[in-house]
Enzyme design. Structure first.
Site, PDB file in Angstrom:
ATOM      1  N   VAL A 164      -3.805 -19.159 -66.801  1.00  0.00           N
ATOM      2  CA  VAL A 164      -5.095 -19.549 -67.359  1.00  0.00           C
ATOM      3  C   VAL A 164      -6.102 -19.231 -66.261  1.00  0.00           C
ATOM      4  O   VAL A 164      -6.216 -19.960 -65.283  1.00  0.00           O
ATOM      5  CB  VAL A 164      -5.130 -21.047 -67.735  1.00  0.00           C
ATOM      6  CG1 VAL A 164      -6.505 -21.423 -68.277  1.00  0.00           C
ATOM      7  CG2 VAL A 164      -4.042 -21.364 -68.752  1.00  0.00           C
ATOM      8  N   PRO A 165      -6.806 -18.103 -66.368  1.00  0.00           N
ATOM      9  CA  PRO A 165      -7.508 -17.503 -65.220  1.00  0.00           C
ATOM     10  C   PRO A 165      -8.830 -18.167 -64.835  1.00  0.00           C
ATOM     11  O   PRO A 165      -9.903 -17.559 -64.914  1.00  0.00           O
ATOM     12  CB  PRO A 165      -7.720 -16.060 -65.673  1.00  0.00           C
ATOM     13  CG  PRO A 165      -7.868 -16.160 -67.155  1.00  0.00           C
ATOM     14  CD  PRO A 165      -6.912 -17.255 -67.570  1.00  0.00           C
ATOM     15  N   CYS A 166      -8.743 -19.402 -64.362  1.00  0.00           N
ATOM     16  CA  CYS A 166      -9.962 -20.087 -63.936  1.00  0.00           C
ATOM     17  C   CYS A 166     -10.553 -19.454 -62.682  1.00  0.00           C
ATOM     18  O   CYS A 166     -11.720 -19.697 -62.353  1.00  0.00           O
ATOM     19  CB  CYS A 166      -9.695 -21.573 -63.720  1.00  0.00           C
ATOM     20  SG  CYS A 166      -8.383 -21.940 -62.551  1.00  0.00           S
ATOM     21  N   HIS A 167      -9.763 -18.610 -61.982  1.00  0.00           N
ATOM     22  CA  HIS A 167     -10.293 -17.923 -60.799  1.00  0.00           C
ATOM     23  C   HIS A 167     -11.332 -16.867 -61.167  1.00  0.00           C
ATOM     24  O   HIS A 167     -12.033 -16.365 -60.298  1.00  0.00           O
ATOM     25  CB  HIS A 167      -9.156 -17.271 -60.007  1.00  0.00           C
ATOM     26  CG  HIS A 167      -8.406 -16.221 -60.774  1.00  0.00           C
ATOM     27  ND1 HIS A 167      -7.455 -16.533 -61.725  1.00  0.00           N
ATOM     28  CD2 HIS A 167      -8.478 -14.863 -60.751  1.00  0.00           C
ATOM     29  CE1 HIS A 167      -6.967 -15.418 -62.235  1.00  0.00           C
ATOM     30  NE2 HIS A 167      -7.572 -14.389 -61.675  1.00  0.00           N
ATOM     31  N   ARG A 168     -11.451 -16.552 -62.447  1.00  0.00           N
ATOM     32  CA  ARG A 168     -12.434 -15.547 -62.892  1.00  0.00           C
ATOM     33  C   ARG A 168     -13.763 -16.173 -63.308  1.00  0.00           C
ATOM     34  O   ARG A 168     -14.613 -15.483 -63.869  1.00  0.00           O
ATOM     35  CB  ARG A 168     -11.854 -14.743 -64.067  1.00  0.00           C
ATOM     36  CG  ARG A 168     -10.600 -13.953 -63.701  1.00  0.00           C
ATOM     37  CD  ARG A 168      -9.966 -13.264 -64.906  1.00  0.00           C
ATOM     38  NE  ARG A 168      -8.653 -12.738 -64.572  1.00  0.00           N
ATOM     39  CZ  ARG A 168      -7.711 -12.430 -65.458  1.00  0.00           C
ATOM     40  NH1 ARG A 168      -7.957 -12.605 -66.753  1.00  0.00           N
ATOM     41  NH2 ARG A 168      -6.539 -11.965 -65.065  1.00  0.00           N
TER      42      ARG A 168
END
Length: 280
Positions: free
Chosen positions: A245-249
């Site tokens: 779940v790409p919260c780093h983006r």
């Protein structure tokens, strides 16, 4: 209305004390506003600006915490818990837990006792990763510095689950992503629990293309909740599954990174790695 005014601070403090002392009576907005000598309209606006949530939501949080303490510390039934909390029945208790906690009262009470969770700690290019799975999919994935601390965080989320320190195919499919193998990414399943709003935010994050960045406001707009950037930010910060779940983006609209649950340095590294691959 200046929310920093000492008089307004005193009003909010009195309102919070009143809610906590009388939450079992489920006081109305008008009753709470009358306690601090404001109209319901002005009190609603002042409280929301100061606390970040509405008086109704704060009352729900107070009810939830009280119900959780009963379920955690006693053997009372759900009906008895609902009665002691001041709710009209188990249906309202169920709705309260689902809306805020993302699980039923029974699931909270058993703490995941019906779950079997496998976990492993592979090493990736971004450090050690604790990855855990149920038969339904990945339930937890976190970059860690210390294995013991990482496992305690996992166990705190599922205190009564049956844990097994072993790798499985579900975990292996997820870890392949760090070896640039995205051939089966659509087959990676997630087993997540959260509030309806949190799940909606996390689902929206899944749509961010590889190597791209969006703002918290962009996420809120896509969800049709343009005035909920702060709530979106909170949900992003509670993401229990790193990278998948790409919260780093997600960054701030100003271009600043914003926070990252697993460290800003790692966030920069993840963003740079993806940008380098995308640019080839």
């Amino acid at each position: 209305m200046d929310i920093k005014d000492p008089i307004n601070y005193d009003r909010i403090a009195r309102a919070i004390a009143y809610i906590r002392e009388n939450h079992r009576q489920q006081p109305t907005l008008a009753e709470i506003a009358d306690e601090v000598h404001l109209s319901p309209f002005h009190f609603q606006r002042l409280f929301t600006d100061w606390a970040g949530v509405s008086p109704k939501k704060f009352l729900q949080y107070t009810n939830l915490q009280y119900a959780k303490s009963i379920l955690r510390e006693s053997r009372e039934t759900l009906f008895e818990t609902a009665y002691r909390t001041g709710l009209s029945g188990t249906g309202r208790l169920h709705d309260l837990f689902i809306k805020i906690e993302g699980m039923t009262p029974g699931e909270f009470k058993n703490g995941g006792s019906d779950l079997t969770i496998n976990y492993d700690v592979p090493y990736t290019r971004f450090g050690k990763l604790l990855v855990a799975s149920t038969s339904k999919g990945i339930c937890h994935m976190a970059f860690i510095d210390d294995v013991k601390d990482g496992f305690e965080e996992l166990r705190a989320r599922f205190p009564n689950a049956d844990f097994h320190p072993r790798s499985d195919g579900i975990q292996a499919g997820a870890v392949k992503l760090f070896h640039r193998d995205w051939s089966n990414i659509d087959q990676i399943k997630l087993h997540l629990k959260g509030t309806d709003f949190q799940l909606k935010v996390w689902e929206t994050l899944l749509d961010i293309p590889f190597g791209h960045l969006v703002s918290y406001g962009d996420i809120a707009m896509k969800m049709g909740a343009s005035d909920a950037s702060r709530a979106v930010g909170n949900a992003v910060g509670l993401n229990p599954v790193a990278y998948l779940v790409p919260c780093h983006r997600v960054i701030r609209s100003t271009g600043h990174l914003g926070g990252y649950r697993w460290g800003e340095t790692r966030k920069v590294a993840l963003m740079g790695w993806e940008a380098a691959i995308e640019g080839r």
